[in-house]
Design a protein around this motif. Structure first.
Motif, PDB file in Angstrom:
ATOM      1  N   HIS A 278      -6.115  -2.717  -8.346  1.00 36.69           N
ATOM      2  CA  HIS A 278      -6.700  -1.507  -7.278  1.00 36.69           C
ATOM      3  C   HIS A 278      -5.573  -0.671  -7.008  1.00 36.69           C
ATOM      4  O   HIS A 278      -4.533  -1.194  -6.387  1.00 36.69           O
ATOM      5  CB  HIS A 278      -7.465  -2.270  -6.236  1.00 36.69           C
ATOM      6  CG  HIS A 278      -8.662  -3.036  -6.878  1.00 36.69           C
ATOM      7  ND1 HIS A 278      -8.441  -4.268  -7.122  1.00 36.69           N
ATOM      8  CD2 HIS A 278     -10.081  -2.534  -6.921  1.00 36.69           C
ATOM      9  CE1 HIS A 278      -9.784  -4.454  -7.368  1.00 36.69           C
ATOM     10  NE2 HIS A 278     -10.670  -3.869  -7.422  1.00 36.69           N
ATOM     11  N   PHE A 279      -5.721   0.824  -6.821  1.00 40.94           N
ATOM     12  CA  PHE A 279      -4.552   1.318  -6.360  1.00 40.94           C
ATOM     13  C   PHE A 279      -5.170   2.571  -5.679  1.00 40.94           C
ATOM     14  O   PHE A 279      -6.144   3.218  -5.916  1.00 40.94           O
ATOM     15  CB  PHE A 279      -3.374   1.644  -7.330  1.00 40.94           C
ATOM     16  CG  PHE A 279      -3.997   2.560  -8.324  1.00 40.94           C
ATOM     17  CD1 PHE A 279      -3.835   4.022  -8.231  1.00 40.94           C
ATOM     18  CD2 PHE A 279      -4.642   1.844  -9.573  1.00 40.94           C
ATOM     19  CE1 PHE A 279      -4.467   4.944  -9.327  1.00 40.94           C
ATOM     20  CE2 PHE A 279      -5.277   2.933 -10.611  1.00 40.94           C
ATOM     21  CZ  PHE A 279      -5.035   4.172 -10.481  1.00 40.94           C
ATOM     22  N   ALA A 343       2.407  -8.820  -4.906  1.00 42.61           N
ATOM     23  CA  ALA A 343       2.031 -10.202  -4.059  1.00 42.61           C
ATOM     24  C   ALA A 343       2.289  -9.796  -2.748  1.00 42.61           C
ATOM     25  O   ALA A 343       1.637 -10.140  -1.760  1.00 42.61           O
ATOM     26  CB  ALA A 343       2.922 -11.172  -4.754  1.00 42.61           C
ATOM     27  N   ARG A 344       3.394  -9.239  -2.507  1.00 40.18           N
ATOM     28  CA  ARG A 344       3.756  -8.873  -0.938  1.00 40.18           C
ATOM     29  C   ARG A 344       2.584  -7.768  -0.475  1.00 40.18           C
ATOM     30  O   ARG A 344       2.182  -8.056   0.911  1.00 40.18           O
ATOM     31  CB  ARG A 344       5.229  -7.911  -0.855  1.00 40.18           C
ATOM     32  CG  ARG A 344       6.471  -8.792  -1.253  1.00 40.18           C
ATOM     33  CD  ARG A 344       7.582  -7.952  -1.004  1.00 40.18           C
ATOM     34  NE  ARG A 344       8.540  -9.025  -1.536  1.00 40.18           N
ATOM     35  CZ  ARG A 344      10.056  -8.474  -1.882  1.00 40.18           C
ATOM     36  NH1 ARG A 344      10.004  -7.292  -2.128  1.00 40.18           N
ATOM     37  NH2 ARG A 344      10.813  -9.383  -1.972  1.00 40.18           N
ATOM     38  N   LEU A 345       1.971  -6.913  -1.106  1.00 45.41           N
ATOM     39  CA  LEU A 345       1.114  -6.157  -0.777  1.00 45.41           C
ATOM     40  C   LEU A 345      -0.058  -6.847  -0.290  1.00 45.41           C
ATOM     41  O   LEU A 345      -0.691  -6.642   0.884  1.00 45.41           O
ATOM     42  CB  LEU A 345       0.884  -5.010  -1.567  1.00 45.41           C
ATOM     43  CG  LEU A 345      -0.126  -3.901  -1.316  1.00 45.41           C
ATOM     44  CD1 LEU A 345       0.695  -3.073  -0.330  1.00 45.41           C
ATOM     45  CD2 LEU A 345      -0.521  -3.061  -2.674  1.00 45.41           C
ATOM     46  N   TYR A 346      -0.637  -7.678  -1.285  1.00 42.98           N
ATOM     47  CA  TYR A 346      -1.667  -8.384  -0.727  1.00 42.98           C
ATOM     48  C   TYR A 346      -1.578  -9.452   0.173  1.00 42.98           C
ATOM     49  O   TYR A 346      -2.388  -9.896   0.873  1.00 42.98           O
ATOM     50  CB  TYR A 346      -2.150  -9.318  -2.173  1.00 42.98           C
ATOM     51  CG  TYR A 346      -2.971  -8.342  -3.070  1.00 42.98           C
ATOM     52  CD1 TYR A 346      -4.266  -7.728  -2.963  1.00 42.98           C
ATOM     53  CD2 TYR A 346      -2.072  -8.000  -4.336  1.00 42.98           C
ATOM     54  CE1 TYR A 346      -4.953  -6.881  -3.749  1.00 42.98           C
ATOM     55  CE2 TYR A 346      -2.872  -6.996  -5.237  1.00 42.98           C
ATOM     56  CZ  TYR A 346      -3.990  -6.664  -4.971  1.00 42.98           C
ATOM     57  OH  TYR A 346      -4.801  -5.468  -5.735  1.00 42.98           O
ATOM     58  N   SER A 358     -12.795  -5.914   2.603  1.00 42.73           N
ATOM     59  CA  SER A 358     -11.609  -5.412   1.894  1.00 42.73           C
ATOM     60  C   SER A 358     -10.740  -6.795   1.795  1.00 42.73           C
ATOM     61  O   SER A 358      -9.961  -6.647   1.104  1.00 42.73           O
ATOM     62  CB  SER A 358     -11.349  -4.196   2.423  1.00 42.73           C
ATOM     63  OG  SER A 358     -10.657  -4.190   3.690  1.00 42.73           O
ATOM     64  N   ALA A 359     -10.645  -7.418   2.965  1.00 44.10           N
ATOM     65  CA  ALA A 359      -9.895  -8.417   2.932  1.00 44.10           C
ATOM     66  C   ALA A 359     -10.173  -9.431   2.096  1.00 44.10           C
ATOM     67  O   ALA A 359      -9.395 -10.394   1.603  1.00 44.10           O
ATOM     68  CB  ALA A 359      -9.533  -9.111   4.455  1.00 44.10           C
ATOM     69  N   ASP A 365      -8.054 -11.449  -5.061  1.00 44.21           N
ATOM     70  CA  ASP A 365      -6.878 -10.824  -6.185  1.00 44.21           C
ATOM     71  C   ASP A 365      -5.581 -11.596  -5.755  1.00 44.21           C
ATOM     72  O   ASP A 365      -4.987 -11.579  -6.689  1.00 44.21           O
ATOM     73  CB  ASP A 365      -6.597  -9.334  -6.141  1.00 44.21           C
ATOM     74  CG  ASP A 365      -7.827  -8.770  -7.014  1.00 44.21           C
ATOM     75  OD1 ASP A 365      -8.569  -9.317  -7.750  1.00 44.21           O
ATOM     76  OD2 ASP A 365      -7.847  -7.295  -6.810  1.00 44.21           O
ATOM     77  N   TRP A 366      -5.483 -11.959  -4.539  1.00 45.98           N
ATOM     78  CA  TRP A 366      -4.084 -12.563  -4.473  1.00 45.98           C
ATOM     79  C   TRP A 366      -4.057 -13.669  -5.023  1.00 45.98           C
ATOM     80  O   TRP A 366      -2.886 -14.167  -5.456  1.00 45.98           O
ATOM     81  CB  TRP A 366      -4.094 -12.644  -2.758  1.00 45.98           C
ATOM     82  CG  TRP A 366      -3.058 -13.121  -2.057  1.00 45.98           C
ATOM     83  CD1 TRP A 366      -1.572 -12.322  -2.353  1.00 45.98           C
ATOM     84  CD2 TRP A 366      -2.338 -14.319  -1.747  1.00 45.98           C
ATOM     85  NE1 TRP A 366      -0.521 -13.016  -1.677  1.00 45.98           N
ATOM     86  CE2 TRP A 366      -0.987 -14.187  -1.398  1.00 45.98           C
ATOM     87  CE3 TRP A 366      -3.090 -15.620  -1.573  1.00 45.98           C
ATOM     88  CZ2 TRP A 366      -0.229 -15.546  -0.726  1.00 45.98           C
ATOM     89  CZ3 TRP A 366      -2.178 -16.565  -0.795  1.00 45.98           C
ATOM     90  CH2 TRP A 366      -0.874 -16.325  -0.448  1.00 45.98           C
TER      91      TRP A 366
END
Length: 682
Positions: A278-279, A343-346, A358-359, A365-366
């Motif tokens: 997702h972006f 990974a850092r983003l999630y 959204s969390a 996805d994480w």
């Protein structure tokens, strides 16, 4: 002619071409036309269903054109946009009905009044002419399905045609009730036959019989695969003789398409989008570590294989997987860099408690990013579509029959799976006896009586029952049962009084879950195994405390450890076999333990969390409201989305954003996101 709107001419031509390339659906179209042509639309539901990429949304688009041609109104609703509440459904429907009155804002929290308003508006449209209400991706409707069927649909008047489209046919109470079953018109979609593929290719300018045979063999009539082949001009660059027989059709599609992207920056964005899943503009900028101009981003999302979702944009699943596969082979270091930034983003989303649904999406996805190769190989190697269904009277006998079938048809199972990235081979065995251990103390009526949410059924894309899960909520009313019955009692008897008191919560605010069993007919079947694994993942991320146990065999216990569960010391049970001690495993992410868990899981992929004080230092100059806006900014939400979420005007949000930029000494959202993640991680 000179006064004609050019945009209208283009729009008309696009509509004509869409109809031209819609093949193999004559029966479905005729049926819908007959429904529209009837004197009145009596109460009925068209249930359109089929596997992903089979063309459900494309056919719904044709239904829209036919409806508008008949001077009727077509309302399209995507079920992925709802948060599972009647409130969100009604607000979205009112928006689509062009309802602009401020009255709706005054009854936001009065569901009955909001539903009545929604029904009044839709009936007003129906009185003016026929109306079609289409609900797409219905498999994402969740718990809203019960309210929709038992409250909303029951109050609709005649003159409204309902279309429900999804991967799975309607099940459960839709079928157990003779009344609902009578109102359903099933419309299954399957792959195209040879004649339809031949017609599609002919209209695409491909008439050579050898090429047609080749494409038919490769696509098997799957509409999306067929479309991708033609749109990437694969047939012009490859011939049947060039087929190596080793790579999938999607790897060919990715290679050929990437050759057509001459701009290297655009190629980088596509590769990052494939890894990110997702972006949006800000998140994509963070992952590629550079500012992505708005003009370039608009060109990117203009591609036909990119679509908008509630959480941003995504590449189509098939193309995304193919590009990721190609990138791992061609540029493994770049792939690893992109992976770590994702990974850092999630991770940031995991710790952002203000983001609601959204969390939950980010957490699901994480696991894909932080799970080891075993987890990705066993549960993420292929897309799996399944449905969890609560236990109720209409499926009770079916559930009892499932348990009987498990005993009758029990057999040894051998699980062999190869990791496509490393080539590593995983092999596990489950004997027939071991596969039934979880049912030794399982009593369907008893589990239902202690908490009706305890038992869930797992259905495949055909709607067939293929699995069963017993996940008992932990709260005040279930603790007595858990403390006195196997296989739970040995764990809970080892807890102190203070620990037990922490678990005493109301029925609605559960303290955790005890996963007693997640069973499927055949763990060697990839689709069934994936459904079982994702059911486990969903449960383990839904509460702060998860306790589980399983037969003492490598398959289950290795999975628990891979998910970050810890074996409970000095606590075993003999509920499965009086001679074999079976351990418990626990995952505790309550309070500060969440960050400890996140740090433990991200350490193997080289992501180190800095001091917890850093985040506080970063936001200490912000007001409470600015911190709320800041949390949503790093999620990549637009000003309008933040305004709706926080019940503010867009102008107020813009003012908060400006203050945040000034206090944090940044000039753009991309700089803000980078500063946040650079402060959080090493």
């Amino acid at each position: 002619m000179s006064g004609e709107n050019p945009k209208s001419r283009f729009a008309s031509e696009i509509e004509r071409l869409k109809q031209q390339f819609l093949v193999g659906r004559d029966r479905e179209i005729r049926f819908f036309q007959e429904r529209l042509a009837s004197n009145s639309l009596d109460c009925s539901i068209i249930n359109l269903y089929g596997t992903g990429g089979v063309g459900k949304s494309y056919l719904l688009d044709e239904f829209r054109r036919l409806t508008e041609k008949a001077a009727a109104r077509f309302i399209y609703m995507d079920c992925r946009l709802f948060t599972g509440s009647p409130y969100e459904f009604c607000k979205q429907l009112l928006h689509l009905l062009d309802y602009t009155s401020a009255q709706a804002d005054t009854i936001d929290f009065d569901i009955a009044a909001l539903t009545a308003l929604c029904l009044r508006e839709i009936h007003t449209f129906a009185e003016q002419g026929k109306l079609v209400l289409a609900l797409d991706t219905f498999e994402e409707i969740g718990e809203l399905e019960l309210w929709l069927r038992e409250h909303f649909l029951l109050q609709l008047s005649s003159g409204i045609q309902i279309v429900i489209a999804g991967r799975l046919p309607l099940q459960g109470l839709w079928l157990s009730s003779p009344a609902w079953r009578y109102l359903l018109f099933r419309m299954p979609l399957s792959d195209l036959d040879y004649e339809a593929v031949q017609l599609y290719l002919s209209r695409s300018g491909i008439k050579d019989e050898e090429n047609i045979q080749y494409i038919w063999t490769r696509t098997k009539g799957h509409p999306l695969t067929l479309s991708l082949l033609v749109s990437t001009s694969l047939v012009q660059s490859l011939s049947p003789q060039s087929d190596s027989g080793q790579d999938s059709i999607f790897n060919y599609v990715a290679r050929v398409w990437l050759k057509e992207v001459t701009n290297l920056e655009n190629r980088d964005l596509i590769e990052a989008a494939a890894v990110l899943r997702h972006f949006n503009q800000e998140l994509l900028s963070f992952v590629v570590d550079r500012e992505v101009p708005a003009e370039q981003f608009q060109k990117l999302i203009g591609h036909s294989f990119i679509r908008k979702t509630e959480y941003g944009w995504i590449l189509h699943d098939m193309l995304r997987d193919a590009i990721g596969y190609e990138l791992r082979l061609r540029a493994p270091e770049n792939y690893d860099r992109l992976w770590k930034r994702c990974a850092r983003l999630y991770y940031g989303h995991m710790t952002n408690a203000t983001l609601g649904k959204s969390a939950e999406w980010a957490r699901a996805d994480w696991v894909y990013y932080i799970g080891d190769r075993l987890i990705r190989t066993l549960f993420y190697q292929h897309d799996t579509f399944y449905q969890l269904e609560p236990l109720h009277s209409s499926n009770w006998m079916e559930t009892e029959q499932y348990v009987k079938n498990r005993y009758t048809n029990a057999r040894d199972v051998k699980i062999i799976q190869k990791d496509l990235e490393s080539g590593e081979r995983y092999e596990y065995s489950i004997t027939a006896a071991e596969g039934l251990f979880g049912f030794k103390h399982f009593q369907l009526q008893q589990r239902y009586d202690i908490d009706s949410r305890s038992v869930k059924l797992i259905r495949n894309m055909q709607g067939e029952l293929c699995g069963l899960a017993s996940m008992i909520p932990i709260h005040t009313h279930t603790l007595g049962f858990l403390q006195s019955n196997p296989p739970f009692s040995d764990y809970f008897s080892g807890l102190s009084g203070a620990e037990i008191n922490k678990l005493k919560s109301s029925n609605d605010a559960v303290s955790g879950y005890f996963i007693e069993l997640i069973d499927v007919y055949d763990y060697s079947n990839p689709a069934m195994r994936h459904a079982a694994g994702l059911t486990f993942i969903h449960c383990m991320l839904s509460a702060g405390l998860i306790v589980t146990t399983a037969p003492a065999i490598p398959f289950f216990h290795t999975i628990f450890r891979s998910f970050g569960f810890e074996r409970v010391k000095d606590s075993v049970h003999f509920a499965y076999d009086s001679q074999i001690p079976t351990p418990y495993f626990v995952l505790d992410t309550r309070g500060k333990k969440l960050k400890e868990y996140l740090g433990r899981m991200t350490a193997p992929i080289g992501i180190e969390q800095k001091s917890e004080k850093n985040d506080g230092v970063l936001t200490e100059l912000l007001s409470i409201r600015e911190r709320e806006v800041f949390r949503q900014l790093i999620e990549g939400r637009t000003n309008m989305e933040i305004a709706v979420s926080l019940c503010l005007s867009e102008a107020t949000v813009k003012k908060h954003v400006s203050n945040i930029f000034r206090k944090m000494q940044v000039t753009s959202r991309v700089q803000l996101i980078n500063r946040y993640f650079n402060t959080t991680f090493g």
